[in-house]
Design a protein around this motif. Structure first.
Motif, PDB file in Angstrom:
ATOM      1  N   GLY A  11      33.138  77.874  50.024  1.00 11.94           N
ATOM      2  CA  GLY A  11      34.173  77.770  49.009  1.00 11.94           C
ATOM      3  C   GLY A  11      33.579  77.402  47.668  1.00 11.94           C
ATOM      4  N   ASP A  12      34.110  77.994  46.607  1.00  9.72           N
ATOM      5  CA  ASP A  12      33.617  77.735  45.249  1.00  9.72           C
ATOM      6  C   ASP A  12      34.822  77.549  44.333  1.00  9.72           C
ATOM      7  OD1 ASP A  12      32.082  77.478  42.989  1.00  9.72           O
ATOM      8  OD2 ASP A  12      31.603  79.610  42.815  1.00  9.72           O
ATOM      9  N   HIS A  40      33.623  72.734  37.084  1.00 12.28           N
ATOM     10  CA  HIS A  40      32.400  72.041  37.467  1.00 12.28           C
ATOM     11  C   HIS A  40      32.676  70.554  37.627  1.00 12.28           C
ATOM     12  CE1 HIS A  40      30.580  75.780  36.147  1.00 12.28           C
ATOM     13  NE2 HIS A  40      31.092  75.596  34.943  1.00 12.28           N
ATOM     14  N   GLY A  41      31.796  69.888  38.340  1.00  7.07           N
ATOM     15  CA  GLY A  41      31.860  68.437  38.436  1.00  7.07           C
ATOM     16  C   GLY A  41      33.057  67.902  39.189  1.00  7.07           C
ATOM     17  N   LEU A  42      33.515  66.723  38.763  1.00  9.92           N
ATOM     18  CA  LEU A  42      34.569  66.005  39.476  1.00  9.92           C
ATOM     19  C   LEU A  42      35.871  66.794  39.544  1.00  9.92           C
ATOM     20  CD1 LEU A  42      35.382  63.408  40.892  1.00  9.92           C
ATOM     21  CD2 LEU A  42      36.016  62.461  38.670  1.00  9.92           C
ATOM     22  N   ALA A  43      36.234  67.444  38.444  1.00 11.85           N
ATOM     23  CA  ALA A  43      37.501  68.198  38.417  1.00 11.85           C
ATOM     24  C   ALA A  43      37.525  69.289  39.479  1.00 11.85           C
ATOM     25  CB  ALA A  43      37.713  68.799  37.036  1.00 11.85           C
ATOM     26  N   ALA A  44      36.373  69.912  39.699  1.00 12.33           N
ATOM     27  CA  ALA A  44      36.309  71.014  40.663  1.00 12.33           C
ATOM     28  C   ALA A  44      36.305  70.527  42.104  1.00 12.33           C
ATOM     29  CB  ALA A  44      35.060  71.852  40.400  1.00 12.33           C
ATOM     30  N   SER A  45      36.110  69.237  42.307  1.00 14.71           N
ATOM     31  CA  SER A  45      36.011  68.704  43.669  1.00 14.71           C
ATOM     32  C   SER A  45      37.364  68.268  44.231  1.00 14.71           C
ATOM     33  CB  SER A  45      35.041  67.528  43.695  1.00 14.71           C
ATOM     34  OG  SER A  45      35.580  66.425  42.974  1.00 14.71           O
ATOM     35  N   ILE A  46      38.417  68.359  43.420  1.00 13.79           N
ATOM     36  CA  ILE A  46      39.737  67.869  43.853  1.00 13.79           C
ATOM     37  C   ILE A  46      40.187  68.519  45.153  1.00 13.79           C
ATOM     38  CG2 ILE A  46      42.199  67.837  43.266  1.00 13.79           C
ATOM     39  CD1 ILE A  46      41.392  67.541  40.350  1.00 13.79           C
ATOM     40  N   GLY A  47      39.968  69.831  45.267  1.00 12.45           N
ATOM     41  CA  GLY A  47      40.496  70.546  46.426  1.00 12.45           C
ATOM     42  C   GLY A  47      39.610  70.519  47.652  1.00 12.45           C
ATOM     43  N   THR A  48      38.397  69.965  47.534  1.00 11.37           N
ATOM     44  CA  THR A  48      37.465  70.061  48.658  1.00 11.37           C
ATOM     45  C   THR A  48      37.926  69.282  49.884  1.00 11.37           C
ATOM     46  OG1 THR A  48      36.161  68.223  47.775  1.00 11.37           O
ATOM     47  CG2 THR A  48      35.480  70.447  47.166  1.00 11.37           C
ATOM     48  N   LEU A  49      38.527  68.123  49.685  1.00 13.68           N
ATOM     49  CA  LEU A  49      38.952  67.309  50.827  1.00 13.68           C
ATOM     50  C   LEU A  49      40.061  67.987  51.630  1.00 13.68           C
ATOM     51  CD1 LEU A  49      38.646  64.771  52.472  1.00 13.68           C
ATOM     52  CD2 LEU A  49      40.212  63.611  50.902  1.00 13.68           C
ATOM     53  N   VAL A  87      40.801  71.115  51.746  1.00 15.96           N
ATOM     54  CA  VAL A  87      40.281  72.359  52.328  1.00 15.96           C
ATOM     55  C   VAL A  87      39.440  72.059  53.566  1.00 15.96           C
ATOM     56  CG1 VAL A  87      38.613  74.220  51.981  1.00 15.96           C
ATOM     57  CG2 VAL A  87      40.349  73.784  50.270  1.00 15.96           C
ATOM     58  N   SER A  88      38.522  71.097  53.472  1.00 13.15           N
ATOM     59  CA  SER A  88      37.652  70.792  54.610  1.00 13.15           C
ATOM     60  C   SER A  88      38.455  70.243  55.781  1.00 13.15           C
ATOM     61  CB  SER A  88      36.556  69.808  54.201  1.00 13.15           C
ATOM     62  OG  SER A  88      37.108  68.593  53.736  1.00 13.15           O
ATOM     63  N   ARG A  89      39.430  69.385  55.488  1.00 14.91           N
ATOM     64  CA  ARG A  89      40.259  68.839  56.568  1.00 14.91           C
ATOM     65  C   ARG A  89      41.040  69.943  57.261  1.00 14.91           C
ATOM     66  NH1 ARG A  89      43.600  63.667  54.659  1.00 14.91           N
ATOM     67  NH2 ARG A  89      44.249  63.844  56.833  1.00 14.91           N
TER      68      ARG A  89
END
Length: 259
Positions: free
Chosen positions: A2-3, A7-16, A18-20
């Motif tokens: 997934g991409d 960039h950075g912190l703002a782009a990481s919001i959805g990672t949790l 999605v991974s869960r």
């Protein structure tokens, strides 16, 4: 893979989320279309309009004879020969996750037959958009040339080429590269879990109220796969039960026309 946008912190919001969602859905044995649909729904409801997740979801079957692919918003994937060289290009045909509402979302997966030791290369757009000191992009042409030169260590030569292209320049985007080798370990017969020889029969009664609220396939699949030796066929069992259940519900119960 997934991409996310940005960039950075703002782009990481959805990672949790999605991974869960990904690990929960794969644990249930859901198919790629179902996984893509559920993650898209989660991101569409969660993320602001300008954010989305380009993604490639790939499944290698148990015998390493075929791969199933859903790809949206990422660069095309490459299927490579064991001794190097591009065997085929797998196009990214869908919109990224989180862009479309469920009714408009396309969950169609593509199936490709593979041979032992074929390799699937998946990468983010940060690779081909990497600039050197002359502001020249790494680009798909250079990537194609590198993959087509017949070397057996595509990943090593690719990483080295990326470093040489980048030089001392700063990297403006994340780069993710995944190499999936189409192979499974050959276990001795005594290590393979044998099927249970005990005869079994299961009956499930579903009321109208239950059918309105719940899709029982995940729970039934878990029950069936608890039988000794069945777990390795979980994906196929889920698919077969889903198709049978959907047909029974739509045509047998609801009397819907096939058209």
């Amino acid at each position: 893979m997934g991409d996310f946008t940005g960039h950075g912190l703002a782009a990481s919001i959805g990672t949790l989320p999605v991974s869960r969602a990904f690990y929960a859905l794969t644990q249930k044995g859901l198919s790629i279309p179902d996984i893509a649909t559920e993650i898209n729904k989660t991101l569409y409801e969660l993320l602001p309009t300008e954010m989305f997740c380009a993604a490639a979801i790939v499944e290698l079957n148990y015998n390493a004879t075929q791969i199933s692919v859903w790809a949206g918003g990422v660069p095309d994937l490459y299927l490579l020969h064991p001794n190097g060289g591009v065997k085929s290009t797998i196009p990214s045909m869908h919109m990224p996750l989180g862009v479309l509402p469920t009714l408009e979302f396309e969950d169609t997966q593509s199936i490709y037959h593979v041979k032992k030791l074929d390799t699937l290369l998946i990468y983010s757009d940060g690779l081909i958009e990497l600039e050197n000191a002359s502001q020249e992009l790494f680009g798909e042409d250079k990537l194609n040339a590198l993959l087509s030169n017949g070397t057996t260590s595509n990943m090593d030569s690719l990483i080295q080429s990326v470093k040489e292209h980048k030089g001392q320049c700063s990297q403006n985007d994340d780069i993710t590269i995944i190499e999936l080798k189409c192979d499974v370990p050959e276990l001795p017969c005594e290590q393979l879990e044998k099927f249970s020889i005990m005869p079994q029969q299961q009956t499930v009664k579903l009321s109208a109220d239950y059918l309105k609220r719940v899709n029982p396939i995940s729970e039934i699949t878990e029950t069936v796969c608890s039988i000794k030796g069945v777990l390795r066929h979980k994906s196929n069992i889920f698919l077969i039960l889903s198709e049978a259940y959907n047909n029974a519900l739509e045509h047998g119960v609801l009397k819907m026309d096939s058209n």
